[in-house]
Design an enzyme around this catalytic site. Structure first.
Site, PDB file in Angstrom:
ATOM      1  N   HIS A   1     -10.405   1.979   0.304  1.00 41.84           N
ATOM      2  CA  HIS A   1     -11.027   1.203   1.320  1.00 41.84           C
ATOM      3  C   HIS A   1     -12.448   1.335   1.239  1.00 41.84           C
ATOM      4  O   HIS A   1     -13.164   0.310   2.078  1.00 41.84           O
ATOM      5  CB  HIS A   1     -10.493   1.614   2.747  1.00 41.84           C
ATOM      6  CG  HIS A   1      -9.116   1.410   2.944  1.00 41.84           C
ATOM      7  ND1 HIS A   1      -8.232   2.364   2.285  1.00 41.84           N
ATOM      8  CD2 HIS A   1      -8.320   0.520   3.847  1.00 41.84           C
ATOM      9  CE1 HIS A   1      -6.972   1.651   2.656  1.00 41.84           C
ATOM     10  NE2 HIS A   1      -7.178   0.691   3.424  1.00 41.84           N
TER      11      HIS A   1
ATOM     12  N   GLU B   1       0.985  -1.440  -0.033  1.00 39.59           N
ATOM     13  CA  GLU B   1      -0.044   0.050   0.114  1.00 39.59           C
ATOM     14  C   GLU B   1       0.901   1.187  -0.077  1.00 39.59           C
ATOM     15  O   GLU B   1       0.332   2.264  -0.583  1.00 39.59           O
ATOM     16  CB  GLU B   1      -0.905   0.062   1.142  1.00 39.59           C
ATOM     17  CG  GLU B   1      -2.309  -1.264   0.991  1.00 39.59           C
ATOM     18  CD  GLU B   1      -3.050  -0.984   2.459  1.00 39.59           C
ATOM     19  OE1 GLU B   1      -2.576  -0.212   3.156  1.00 39.59           O
ATOM     20  OE2 GLU B   1      -3.951  -1.862   2.112  1.00 39.59           O
TER      21      GLU B   1
END
Length: 354
Positions: free
Chosen positions: A234, A200
C-alpha cells in the site's frame, strides 16, 4: 488430495523473495497497463477557499496549507471509473499469475509431468484455501458460519451507534438505493467491497502463506511476517496523495504520515486475517473479514461519543463488549477439523508436514 512433503521445499530466503515477488506482481500489474496508471499535471490548482481565493501548490506563500486540489483536465486519478476498470482487470490477471506461481513450486517438486498436473492442481487449490472441487464435500452448517462472525464482533460499537442513528437495515434513515445499490454496485463499490478484498486475500494471504508454509515457517512467523508484504503493497499510494494535495511541503508531510498510518493498520489487519486463514484453512473467512472491515471502516468513537452524548456509557460499554467477545471467541469459533495448516493434537502426525 493433498500433497505432503517430509521436509521444506523452500529456504526461508527463497520464501521471502517469492513472497515479495508475488506482492510486486500484484502492485506492478496496475502500472504495466497504460489505462491503469495515474497521471498528474505539473501545474496544480488547489480548491477554492470560502473567500474565493486559490492556493497554487507551487511551494511559496501557501506551502504549509493543506487542501485537496481540484482535478485538472487530462489527469487520471485513482477513483476515475476508467482507471478503476483497468485496475480491476490488471489485479485479476495478476491474481491468476500468483496462483500459477504457487502451482509451479509444487509441480516442480513432483516431477513437473502432465501425469501429476491434476493432483498438483487440486493440492494447490486446497493449500490456497479454496472450497473442495467436489461440490458434495462441503456442508453448510452453523460450524462453518461461525468463523465468518468473529470479525464483526469487533464492530459491535459502530453497529450500536448505527442503530442509534437509525442507519441499520429497516430503520428510518436506511435506504436500499443509497446504502446498497449506490454503495456496493457502482464501480467504486465493486473495487472496494468485492474485487479488492477477494484478489488481495488470495494473493497476500493464500499465496504468500502457502509459500511460507512450504519453507517450514512456524505459524507464529507466518502470522507476523507474511502481513508485512501486504502492508508494503500500500506504500505506492503515497505518490497519489502527494499529488492530490498540491505537491507542497505540507502535502509531502501529509502523504508520508498517511502512508505510515496505512502501513500500520494494514499490517495489523494482516495479522488477523493471516490467523483466520491458518486457523480455518479457508480463504473464504479472510475474504469476508476483509469485506466487512472495508464496509465498516475505522471506528470513529470520538465522533460517535459527541454525536450521541446521552448514550456515552452505553457506547463505551458496547465497544468494550465487542472487543471482549472477539478475544474470547477468536480461537473457539475458528477451530477447523482436518486443517493441515493448524492441525489438532491428534492429527499432528498426519497433517503436520509441508
Amino acid at each position: 488430495m493433498q500433497l505432503l512433503f517430509p521436509k521444506p521445499l523452500l529456504t526461508t530466503s527463497s520464501a521471502h523473495l517469492i513472497s515479495l515477488g508475488l506482492g510486486a506482481v500484484y502492485v506492478g500489474s496496475i502500472y504495466l497497463s497504460k489505462n491503469a496508471r495515474l497521471r498528474f499535471t505539473s501545474r496544480t490548482r488547489l480548491k477554492r477557499t470560502p473567500h474565493g481565493d486559490d492556493n497554487g501548490g507551487n511551494g511559496n506563500d501557501h506551502a504549509n496549507e493543506l487542501r485537496e486540489r481540484e482535478r485538472q483536465k487530462n489527469e487520471r486519478w485513482r477513483d476515475d471509473p476508467d482507471v478503476i476498470r483497468a485496475r480491476l482487470v490488471a489485479v485479476s490477471i495478476a491474481t491468476v499469475v500468483c496462483i500459477l506461481c504457487v502451482l509451479a513450486v509444487l509441480w516442480s517438486n513432483v516431477g513437473g509431468t502432465l501425469q501429476t498436473l491434476d493432483i498438483v492442481l487440486e493440492a494447490t487449490l486446497l493449500r490456497l484455501g479454496f472450497p473442495s472441487l467436489n461440490p458434495f464435500a462441503f456442508h453448510f452448517n452453523a460450524r462453518t458460519l461461525l468463523p465468518h462472525l468473529v470479525t464483526p464482533m469487533l464492530f459491535l460499537g459502530p453497529i450500536f451507534t448505527g442503530y442509534l442513528g437509525g442507519e441499520l437495515p429497516g430503520q428510518r434513515n436506511w435506504m436500499w438505493r443509497t446504502h446498497i445499490v449506490a454503495r456496493f454496485f457502482r464501480i467504486q463499490g465493486l473495487r472496494n467491497y468485492w474485487i479488492a478484498p477477494i484478489t488481495e486475500e488470495i494473493v497476500f494471504r493464500a499465496c504468500v502463506l502457502a509459500i511460507y508454509h512450504l519453507s517450514g515457517a512456524s505459524r507464529t512467523k507466518m502470522i507476523f511476517l507474511a502481513p508485512l508484504t501486504f502492508g508494503l503493497a500500500h506504500v505506492h499510494h503515497c505518490w497519489e496523495t502527494y499529488n492530490r494535495y498540491g505537491r507542497t511541503i505540507a502535502a509531502a508531510k501529509y502523504a508520508a504520515i498517511a502512508t505510515l498510518l496505512q502501513l500500520s493498520y494494514t499490517t495489523l489487519f494482516g495479522f488477523l486475517v493471516s490467523y483466520l486463514f491458518l486457523r480455518t484453512g479457508s480463504i473464504l473467512v479472510p475474504i469476508t473479514a476483509h469485506m466487512w472491515c472495508n464496509v465498516m471502516g475505522l471506528p470513529e468513537i470520538g465522533y460517535e461519543l459527541k454525536r450521541f452524548r446521552k448514550y456515552r456509557i452505553a457506547i463505551i460499554t458496547t465497544y468494550l463488549t465487542g472487543i471482549a467477545a472477539f478475544t474470547y471467541l477468536l480461537g473457539r469459533w475458528t477451530e477447523t477439523e482436518g486443517n493441515f495448516y493448524w492441525p489438532s493434537e491428534g492429527a499432528e502426525a498426519v497433517y503436520g508436514k509441508y
